[in-house]
Design a protein around this motif. Structure first.
Motif, PDB file in Angstrom:
ATOM      1  N   PRO A   1       0.790  -1.240   0.000  1.00 30.06           N
ATOM      2  CA  PRO A   1       0.000   0.000   0.000  1.00 30.06           C
ATOM      3  C   PRO A   1       0.821   1.287   0.000  1.00 30.06           C
ATOM      4  O   PRO A   1       0.356   2.319  -0.499  1.00 30.06           O
ATOM      5  N   ASN A   2       2.036   1.238   0.554  1.00 29.67           N
ATOM      6  CA  ASN A   2       2.841   2.466   0.633  1.00 29.67           C
ATOM      7  C   ASN A   2       3.785   2.641  -0.556  1.00 29.67           C
ATOM      8  O   ASN A   2       4.675   3.490  -0.544  1.00 29.67           O
ATOM      9  N   ALA A   3       3.588   1.832  -1.604  1.00 28.76           N
ATOM     10  CA  ALA A   3       4.466   1.920  -2.777  1.00 28.76           C
ATOM     11  C   ALA A   3       4.278   3.244  -3.500  1.00 28.76           C
ATOM     12  O   ALA A   3       3.165   3.781  -3.582  1.00 28.76           O
ATOM     13  N   THR A   4       5.352   3.766  -4.051  1.00 30.40           N
ATOM     14  CA  THR A   4       5.277   5.019  -4.801  1.00 30.40           C
ATOM     15  C   THR A   4       4.766   4.748  -6.217  1.00 30.40           C
ATOM     16  O   THR A   4       4.746   3.603  -6.691  1.00 30.40           O
ATOM     17  N   ARG A   5       4.367   5.793  -6.882  1.00 28.58           N
ATOM     18  CA  ARG A   5       3.896   5.673  -8.265  1.00 28.58           C
ATOM     19  C   ARG A   5       5.006   5.144  -9.164  1.00 28.58           C
ATOM     20  O   ARG A   5       4.759   4.317 -10.060  1.00 28.58           O
ATOM     21  N   GLN A   6       6.233   5.581  -8.920  1.00 27.07           N
ATOM     22  CA  GLN A   6       7.371   5.138  -9.716  1.00 27.07           C
ATOM     23  C   GLN A   6       7.609   3.635  -9.544  1.00 27.07           C
ATOM     24  O   GLN A   6       7.927   2.929 -10.516  1.00 27.07           O
ATOM     25  N   GLU A   7       7.450   3.128  -8.324  1.00 28.06           N
ATOM     26  CA  GLU A   7       7.616   1.692  -8.086  1.00 28.06           C
ATOM     27  C   GLU A   7       6.571   0.897  -8.850  1.00 28.06           C
ATOM     28  O   GLU A   7       6.871  -0.153  -9.427  1.00 28.06           O
ATOM     29  N   VAL A   8       5.328   1.384  -8.845  1.00 29.12           N
ATOM     30  CA  VAL A   8       4.255   0.691  -9.561  1.00 29.12           C
ATOM     31  C   VAL A   8       4.528   0.684 -11.058  1.00 29.12           C
ATOM     32  O   VAL A   8       4.373  -0.341 -11.739  1.00 29.12           O
ATOM     33  N   GLU A   9       4.952   1.815 -11.598  1.00 32.37           N
ATOM     34  CA  GLU A   9       5.259   1.891 -13.031  1.00 32.37           C
ATOM     35  C   GLU A   9       6.406   0.952 -13.393  1.00 32.37           C
ATOM     36  O   GLU A   9       6.408   0.341 -14.469  1.00 32.37           O
ATOM     37  N   ARG A  10       7.386   0.830 -12.494  1.00 33.67           N
ATOM     38  CA  ARG A  10       8.537  -0.043 -12.768  1.00 33.67           C
ATOM     39  C   ARG A  10       8.101  -1.508 -12.870  1.00 33.67           C
ATOM     40  O   ARG A  10       8.474  -2.216 -13.813  1.00 33.67           O
ATOM     41  N   VAL A  11       7.291  -1.982 -11.900  1.00 29.00           N
ATOM     42  CA  VAL A  11       6.889  -3.393 -11.925  1.00 29.00           C
ATOM     43  C   VAL A  11       5.933  -3.666 -13.082  1.00 29.00           C
ATOM     44  O   VAL A  11       5.920  -4.772 -13.639  1.00 29.00           O
ATOM     45  N   LEU A  12       5.124  -2.688 -13.459  1.00 29.47           N
ATOM     46  CA  LEU A  12       4.260  -2.874 -14.624  1.00 29.47           C
ATOM     47  C   LEU A  12       5.099  -3.043 -15.887  1.00 29.47           C
ATOM     48  O   LEU A  12       4.769  -3.867 -16.759  1.00 29.47           O
TER      49      LEU A  12
END
Length: 592
Positions: free
Chosen positions: A443-454
């Protein structure tokens, strides 16, 4: 231990609002008493009119008594509205607290319980059973208070004016309830439970049927193609028809008797009058009881339904307890942490609740850190059960499962969930944005982290076509993803979690060839350096596994590398040949 009453049990969920429930009972009883006063004033009006007839202008108190009748009627309505306001405020809070308690408890239960009970049945308990308690508290309970108070006051009034007419007015009530005796008691409680069970089974199967509607439409099938759903509909139909036929006679007699007070009053008036003129006192009491006795039918009907309402809410509470009484898997007092990422199954045996046979028997498997192990075999062989036991969806019946040398029972739920990542064959996405769907695992992941794993999960083509990129909400305004696309989003979610141990359960089952290739690339990145257990029917996806375990009927029939098992010419070799035949099959070609 004596069972608590329905009301006392519901009050546990009321908190500081419980006084509103008791206040509603008092106000409803007061409203019932006030509602009888207009009839007293109507009696006075009738008495005065008959006394001065035909010189009606001498009736000087008619208007006064009339206004008093109207005043008490209005006051009764106001008090009753206050009773309902109090009962509704309390009922809404109690139903909400029950739903919260259910959802909080469901969140603590293992996933195996959800699968065994069925999502449709759980949904119905959370929504409908809690709603039944709300209806009971908001409407039925205040009405019960009035229904008990009204007959007591009515009996007093009946005998206050003329005991003979009062006694005759009660005769149809006695006969009516005698006719209804067969419909009350333990048998009715049993009938209501059977009805709710039939309804719950039909509801549960309906949910599964709706999920399969695309298949039904594709192949032009009807509801008959879902035999279980059709069976529950037939069962519900048969029960309802049989129950209606059983209740038809008693209900008919009850309705006739409870509405026949007028006939009894006429008969008594004729007997008392004889062949002479009608005396004024007899006429006065006859008119009053003709006006008053119809209320008896209404009041007695409410009393009759009191027991049924109580049984309905008791059944609802029983279904609520069918979830709340299920004990979560015990969590260790002091959680241990695995020393490494290896997984060991030692003589593991497991039997599903209510089953007569073990689902798996004496299975021993060891997965070393960094090793990829595949589980294959015919459907029903126990592959998914083994994977579920490692994730502790259930506890083993016999043997032990260890992660990093620590029994999974000695690892807390939070630590275990951080250690094991499970990719289901039909991963679910919530009706929210891609960003929030991926963030579920962190839940505390940043937007950049989400974009990276996508990006690592090969989702770039998916994001590119969405109108609001990763902020696009799934399932709105025509935004839907295919099975393979949803799976890649789910893999991105698992990547963000970055758990050290990975379980893939038929993760490419719903992917087309193009999506499967992308999913496989995502898996390669996801599983790099991690121990993996793969369950697959597409055997080409596991040919590079370090070891393959072939399961049948809950046992390990053989194990080894892909090449070794082919050379062994056993179960795996036969499955491989069948699989190769299936992928080479072409429409319109005679395969002999």
């Amino acid at each position: 231990m004596k069972k608590e009453s329905n009301l006392k049990e519901l009050m546990h969920y009321a908190g500081r609002h419980r006084f509103l429930t008791y206040l509603s009972l008092l106000l409803s009883a007061a409203s019932a008493v006030l509602a009888l006063f207009p009839f007293v004033f109507l009696f006075r009006i009738t008495q005065e009119v008959l006394a001065v007839a035909p010189d009606f202008p001498r009736a000087g108190h008619v208007v006064h008594n009339g206004w008093l009748a109207v005043g008490f009627a209005l006051l009764s309505i106001v008090v009753y509205v206050c009773a309902l306001m109090s009962s509704h405020l309390s009922a809404f809070r109690i139903a909400g607290n029950i739903r919260k308690a259910l959802m909080d408890h469901i969140a603590k239960l293992p996933l195996g319980f959800i699968g065994e009970m069925g999502s449709g049945k759980i949904r119905r308990i959370v929504n409908d059973s809690s709603a039944a308690t709300e209806t009971y508290l908001a409407h039925q309970l205040p009405d019960m208070s009035a229904a008990v108070t009204t007959p007591i006051c009515m009996v007093i009034l009946l005998f206050l004016f003329d005991w003979r007419f009062g006694l005759v007015s009660l005769l149809p009530i006695v006969l009516g309830f005698a006719a209804m005796f067969k419909m009350v008691g333990p048998q009715m409680a049993k009938d209501i439970k059977e009805y709710q069970n039939a309804l719950a089974d039909m509801n549960n199967e309906a949910v599964e049927y709706v999920r399969g509607v695309p298949v039904v439409k594709t192949f032009g099938q009807t509801v008959h193609s879902f035999a279980r759903f059709k069976g529950t509909i037939d069962n519900y139909y048969k029960y309802c028809i049989a129950y209606c036929k059983k209740c038809r006679g008693p209900m008919l007699m009850y309705t006739v008797f409870i509405n026949s007070a007028f006939a009894f009053l006429i008969a008594l008036a004729l007997i008392l009058t004889g062949s002479g003129p009608v005396a004024q006192p007899i006429l006065l009491n006859f008119i009053f009881y003709v006006i008053f006795t119809p209320i008896i039918a209404t009041a007695m009907s409410k009393v009759m339904y009191m027991s049924e309402n109580g049984m309905i809410v008791a059944d609802a509470l029983g279904r609520i307890h069918s979830i709340l009484d299920v004990e979560p898997l015990p969590d260790p007092h002091a959680s241990k942490r695995p020393a490494d990422n290896s997984v060991t199954l030692e003589n593991v045996t497991f039997r599903y609740s209510g089953s007569a046979e073990d689902a798996i028997r004496n299975i021993s498997i060891k997965v070393e850190a960094g090793e990829t192990v595949a589980l294959v075999g015919p459907s029903g062989g126990g592959k998914t059960t083994v994977a579920g036991l490692i994730s502790r969806f259930w506890d083993v019946t016999g043997g032990a499962i260890q992660i990093g040398g620590v029994n999974v029972k000695d690892i807390s739920k939070d630590v275990l969930m951080d250690t094991v990542a499970y990719v289901f064959q039909d991963s679910k996405l919530l009706k929210t944005s891609i960003l929030e769907n991926v963030r579920l695992s962190k839940p505390n992941a940043t937007r950049q982290e989400v974009e990276r794993v996508l990006h690592e999960a090969q989702c770039d083509d998916i994001i590119a076509k969405l109108p609001q990129s990763i902020d696009t909400v799934i399932g709105t305004k025509g935004v839907y993803l295919s099975g393979g696309e949803q799976q890649r989003i789910a893999i991105a979610r698992v990547m963000l979690k970055n758990a050290p141990f990975l379980i893939l359960d038929e993760a490419t089952a719903f992917a087309d060839p193009e999506n499967e290739a992308l999913v496989q690339k995502a898996f390669e990145r996801l599983s790099r350096g991690k121990p993996v257990i793969m369950i697959a029917h597409r055997l080409t996806t596991i040919r590079n596994a370090d070891r393959v375990f072939a399961l049948r009927d809950g046992r390990v029939e053989e194990s080894g590398t892909h090449d070794a098992l082919l050379a062994n010419d056993g179960l795996y070799a036969r499955m491989w040949r069948d699989y190769q035949t299936s992928i080479n099959w072409k429409v319109g070609v005679n395969h002999g």
